[in-house]
Design a protein around this motif. Sequence first.
Motif, PDB file in Angstrom:
ATOM      1  N   TRP A  81       0.803  -1.063   0.002  1.00 35.96           N
ATOM      2  CA  TRP A  81      -0.068   0.099  -0.089  1.00 35.96           C
ATOM      3  C   TRP A  81       0.777   1.252   0.110  1.00 35.96           C
ATOM      4  CZ3 TRP A  81      -5.092  -0.290  -0.735  1.00 35.96           C
ATOM      5  CH2 TRP A  81      -5.789  -1.466  -0.526  1.00 35.96           C
ATOM      6  N   ALA A 111      -3.687   1.714  -3.554  1.00 37.76           N
ATOM      7  CA  ALA A 111      -4.392   2.701  -2.912  1.00 37.76           C
ATOM      8  C   ALA A 111      -5.116   3.774  -3.516  1.00 37.76           C
ATOM      9  CB  ALA A 111      -3.608   3.574  -1.440  1.00 37.76           C
ATOM     10  N   VAL A 122      -1.990   7.288   2.376  1.00 44.83           N
ATOM     11  CA  VAL A 122      -2.738   6.366   2.896  1.00 44.83           C
ATOM     12  C   VAL A 122      -2.289   6.031   4.159  1.00 44.83           C
ATOM     13  CG1 VAL A 122      -1.204   4.179   1.903  1.00 44.83           C
ATOM     14  CG2 VAL A 122      -3.641   3.737   2.316  1.00 44.83           C
TER      15      VAL A 122
END
Length: 209
Positions: A81, A111, A122
């Motif tokens: 991520w 993300a 994120v």
Amino acid sequence: MSQLNNAAGQFISHCTADAMVAAAEKLKSGSLVAFPTETVYGLGADATNAAAVARIYSVKGRPADHPLIVHVSSMQGAADWAADIPDYAIALARAYWPGPMTLIFKRSELAQDFVTGGQETVGLRVPDHVVAQALLKAFESVGGKGIAAPSANRFGQVSPTTAAAVVDEIGEYLEPTDQIIDGGACTVGVESTIIDCTGLLPRVLRPGA
């Protein structure tokens, strides 16, 4: 763990391995699953599923530009991520994960806007709760990358620390395919500390547990 009954959804009284697999499959199919962490109960969806994440916002009545925290089972999962993880963030993660600490990173392509609230960052967390960890690992075993999960309450209301409180807060907004995992009362009861890791030094954005 009390058995909860509500027409809005199906609820689990015993956190068995089979129950975790069933909940993971529900997440993968786009349903919502509320689950306990050490801080508060979270309302979870597949963090890569735009329609499922949109339902979180709908159930909570949450503004669409408010980003969601993505829960992963380990630091290794965070790498999917985050586009850039500085050394000090790795040190923080080694010291405090699993635990009530959310780290903010520059986002990777995984993300998307629907989970970051349109921001270029994120938030990631590795929860320190046996049920949350079991659910995350079961979700990963069916191909999941992370569970987007804000607190399982209506926007602006008190975050729930029991499954019964989740039912009271959002039960009427859930669908029959959604699920609430009853893992008992949360041990901490306060949201995680949020730390911005996008600069040269870490910066606390929200003091928490």
